[in-house]
Design an enzyme around this catalytic site. Structure first.
Site, PDB file in Angstrom:
ATOM      1  N   ASN A  49       1.554   3.012  -2.601  1.00 54.96           N
ATOM      2  CA  ASN A  49       0.866   3.946  -3.505  1.00 54.96           C
ATOM      3  C   ASN A  49      -0.419   4.472  -2.875  1.00 54.96           C
ATOM      4  O   ASN A  49      -0.788   5.629  -3.097  1.00 54.96           O
ATOM      5  CB  ASN A  49       0.571   3.280  -4.857  1.00 54.96           C
ATOM      6  CG  ASN A  49       1.791   3.279  -5.750  1.00 54.96           C
ATOM      7  OD1 ASN A  49       2.130   4.301  -6.353  1.00 54.96           O
ATOM      8  ND2 ASN A  49       2.488   2.151  -5.808  1.00 54.96           N
ATOM      9  N   GLY A  72       0.776  -1.246   0.000  1.00 56.52           N
ATOM     10  CA  GLY A  72       0.000   0.000   0.000  1.00 56.52           C
ATOM     11  C   GLY A  72       0.801   1.285   0.000  1.00 56.52           C
ATOM     12  O   GLY A  72       0.304   2.326   0.442  1.00 56.52           O
ATOM     13  N   ASN A 107      -5.266   2.595 -13.320  1.00 50.38           N
ATOM     14  CA  ASN A 107      -4.326   1.632 -12.744  1.00 50.38           C
ATOM     15  C   ASN A 107      -2.918   2.185 -12.879  1.00 50.38           C
ATOM     16  O   ASN A 107      -2.626   2.956 -13.791  1.00 50.38           O
ATOM     17  CB  ASN A 107      -4.422   0.296 -13.498  1.00 50.38           C
ATOM     18  CG  ASN A 107      -3.482  -0.753 -12.914  1.00 50.38           C
ATOM     19  OD1 ASN A 107      -3.354  -0.872 -11.686  1.00 50.38           O
ATOM     20  ND2 ASN A 107      -2.810  -1.510 -13.762  1.00 50.38           N
ATOM     21  N   MET A 158      -4.265  -6.865  -7.120  1.00 49.37           N
ATOM     22  CA  MET A 158      -3.768  -7.971  -7.939  1.00 49.37           C
ATOM     23  C   MET A 158      -4.885  -8.901  -8.406  1.00 49.37           C
ATOM     24  O   MET A 158      -4.755 -10.133  -8.329  1.00 49.37           O
ATOM     25  CB  MET A 158      -2.678  -8.727  -7.170  1.00 49.37           C
ATOM     26  CG  MET A 158      -1.437  -7.876  -6.949  1.00 49.37           C
ATOM     27  SD  MET A 158      -0.845  -7.102  -8.488  1.00 49.37           S
ATOM     28  CE  MET A 158       0.762  -6.526  -8.008  1.00 49.37           C
ATOM     29  N   ARG A 159      -5.972  -8.314  -8.881  1.00 57.40           N
ATOM     30  CA  ARG A 159      -7.079  -9.092  -9.457  1.00 57.40           C
ATOM     31  C   ARG A 159      -7.466  -8.480 -10.779  1.00 57.40           C
ATOM     32  O   ARG A 159      -7.382  -7.257 -10.926  1.00 57.40           O
ATOM     33  CB  ARG A 159      -8.319  -9.006  -8.570  1.00 57.40           C
ATOM     34  CG  ARG A 159      -8.250  -9.906  -7.461  1.00 57.40           C
ATOM     35  CD  ARG A 159      -9.440  -9.958  -6.562  1.00 57.40           C
ATOM     36  NE  ARG A 159      -9.001 -10.824  -5.516  1.00 57.40           N
ATOM     37  CZ  ARG A 159      -9.008 -12.146  -5.600  1.00 57.40           C
ATOM     38  NH1 ARG A 159      -9.539 -12.751  -6.622  1.00 57.40           N
ATOM     39  NH2 ARG A 159      -8.507 -12.878  -4.642  1.00 57.40           N
ATOM     40  N   HIS A 174       1.027   0.836 -13.331  1.00 57.75           N
ATOM     41  CA  HIS A 174       1.770  -0.375 -13.694  1.00 57.75           C
ATOM     42  C   HIS A 174       3.265  -0.045 -13.717  1.00 57.75           C
ATOM     43  O   HIS A 174       3.663   0.972 -14.299  1.00 57.75           O
ATOM     44  CB  HIS A 174       1.303  -0.868 -15.073  1.00 57.75           C
ATOM     45  CG  HIS A 174       1.921  -2.171 -15.453  1.00 57.75           C
ATOM     46  ND1 HIS A 174       1.528  -3.372 -14.889  1.00 57.75           N
ATOM     47  CD2 HIS A 174       2.936  -2.465 -16.314  1.00 57.75           C
ATOM     48  CE1 HIS A 174       2.269  -4.345 -15.397  1.00 57.75           C
ATOM     49  NE2 HIS A 174       3.130  -3.823 -16.255  1.00 57.75           N
ATOM     50  N   LYS A 187     -16.912 -13.938  -9.513  1.00 60.39           N
ATOM     51  CA  LYS A 187     -16.400 -12.557  -9.582  1.00 60.39           C
ATOM     52  C   LYS A 187     -17.569 -11.568  -9.633  1.00 60.39           C
ATOM     53  O   LYS A 187     -17.539 -10.516  -8.995  1.00 60.39           O
ATOM     54  CB  LYS A 187     -15.532 -12.409 -10.839  1.00 60.39           C
ATOM     55  CG  LYS A 187     -14.728 -11.113 -10.882  1.00 60.39           C
ATOM     56  CD  LYS A 187     -14.012 -10.940 -12.209  1.00 60.39           C
ATOM     57  CE  LYS A 187     -12.778 -11.772 -12.354  1.00 60.39           C
ATOM     58  NZ  LYS A 187     -11.567 -11.168 -11.790  1.00 60.39           N
TER      59      LYS A 187
HETATM   60  C1  GAR Z   1       3.253  -1.072  -7.503  1.00 58.55           C
HETATM   61  O1  GAR Z   1       4.583  -1.048  -7.915  1.00 58.55           O
HETATM   62  C2  GAR Z   1       2.325  -1.157  -8.702  1.00 58.55           C
HETATM   63  O2  GAR Z   1       2.843  -0.493  -9.820  1.00 58.55           O
HETATM   64  C3  GAR Z   1       2.262  -2.654  -8.920  1.00 58.55           C
HETATM   65  O3  GAR Z   1       2.161  -3.189  -7.635  1.00 58.55           O
HETATM   66  C4  GAR Z   1       2.933  -2.363  -6.746  1.00 58.55           C
HETATM   67  C5  GAR Z   1       2.120  -2.138  -5.488  1.00 58.55           C
HETATM   68  O4  GAR Z   1       2.911  -1.565  -4.494  1.00 58.55           O
HETATM   69  N1  GAR Z   1       1.152  -3.020  -9.732  1.00 58.55           N
HETATM   70  C6  GAR Z   1       1.194  -3.999 -10.631  1.00 58.55           C
HETATM   71  O5  GAR Z   1       2.158  -4.697 -10.804  1.00 58.55           O
HETATM   72  C7  GAR Z   1      -0.095  -4.164 -11.432  1.00 58.55           C
HETATM   73  N2  GAR Z   1       0.112  -5.037 -12.537  1.00 58.55           N
HETATM   74  P1  GAR Z   1       2.255  -0.892  -3.228  1.00 58.55           P
HETATM   75  O6  GAR Z   1       1.288  -1.922  -2.630  1.00 58.55           O
HETATM   76  O7  GAR Z   1       3.383  -0.611  -2.296  1.00 58.55           O
HETATM   77  O8  GAR Z   1       1.535   0.343  -3.685  1.00 58.55           O
END
Ligand code: GAR
Length: 198
Positions: free
Chosen positions: A24, A22, A117, A100-101, A119, A75
């Site tokens: 972000n 979390g 989103n 992650m879904r 990425h 879902k």
């Molecule tokens: C982030 O780096 C995000 O870009 C990635 O998961 C991480 C979550 O980190 N997302 C993906 O890979 C989506 N395909 P966080 O929980 O510390 O925010």
């Protein structure tokens, strides 16, 4: 007429969807709380009741709703429950932040062009859940981050913002640190630019 103008003028409400650490979530929340994003983080949706992001939400007094996909037969069923929470909270924009879904049609149809989103790669390269590892193993010299609207395809949808950096070293962890630094800047900027158009 009055209620239409109230709706247009009120501060927008964001829901963040996350599954894990979390950071972000923290960056977006911080940006809202210090005025860099002109909106309120109204709700956290989390698919893992043990995820650290829930502790972050509690600390910042942001309401959360945790669910387990295993408790639902499909879902569609759990996304219907999520939609109800979103409606109860007048959510205008959804920000996936390490959720992650794969988002299904129930959510996509209810929040068309309202789900962003982040990425950790320069899409359309390195889609999927191991983007940093995949890019590193491939030996790319330009890494980066993408913010995009989602659609029904994995890591597809219109790109809103991207930021790249060159890296010529051989330390994967250095790359990840730099990617996160960029994410914490780019996501709030991109959210703000989208909010202006909502
Ligand atoms: C982030 O780096 C995000 O870009 C990635 O998961 C991480 C979550 O980190 N997302 C993906 O890979 C989506 N395909 P966080 O929980 O510390 O925010």
């Amino acid at each position: 007429m009055a209620s239409l103008s109230n709706k247009m003028n009120r501060k927008k409400n964001i829901a963040i969807f996350a599954s894990g650490n979390g950071t972000n979530f923290e960056a977006l929340t911080e940006a809202c709380q210090n005025g860099k994003i002109n909106a309120t983080i109204q709700l956290l949706i989390c698919d893992n009741s043990q995820a650290f992001v829930i502790e972050r939400a509690k600390k910042r007094q942001i309401p959360y709703w945790a669910f387990s996909a295993k408790d639902y037969t499909s879902k569609t069923k759990y996304e219907t429950a999520i939609c109800q929470k979103l409606r109860e909270n007048n959510i205008d924009l959804i920000c996936l932040a390490g959720y992650m879904r794969i988002v299904g049609n129930t959510l996509l149809n209810s929040y068309k062009n309202k789900i962003l989103n982040i990425h950790p790669a320069l899409l359309p390269a390195f889609k999927g859940t191991h983007a940093i590892d995949d890019a590193f193993k491939f030996g790319v010299k330009v890494f980066g981050v993408t913010v995009h609207f989602i659609d029904e395809t994995v890591d597809g949808g219109t790109i809103v913002a991207q930021r790249a950096f060159e890296y010529h070293g051989n330390n994967r962890d250095e790359v990840e640190i730099k990617i996160h630094e960029i994410e914490y800047q780019l996501y709030p900027e991109a959210v703000n630019s989208i909010l202006k158009k909502l």
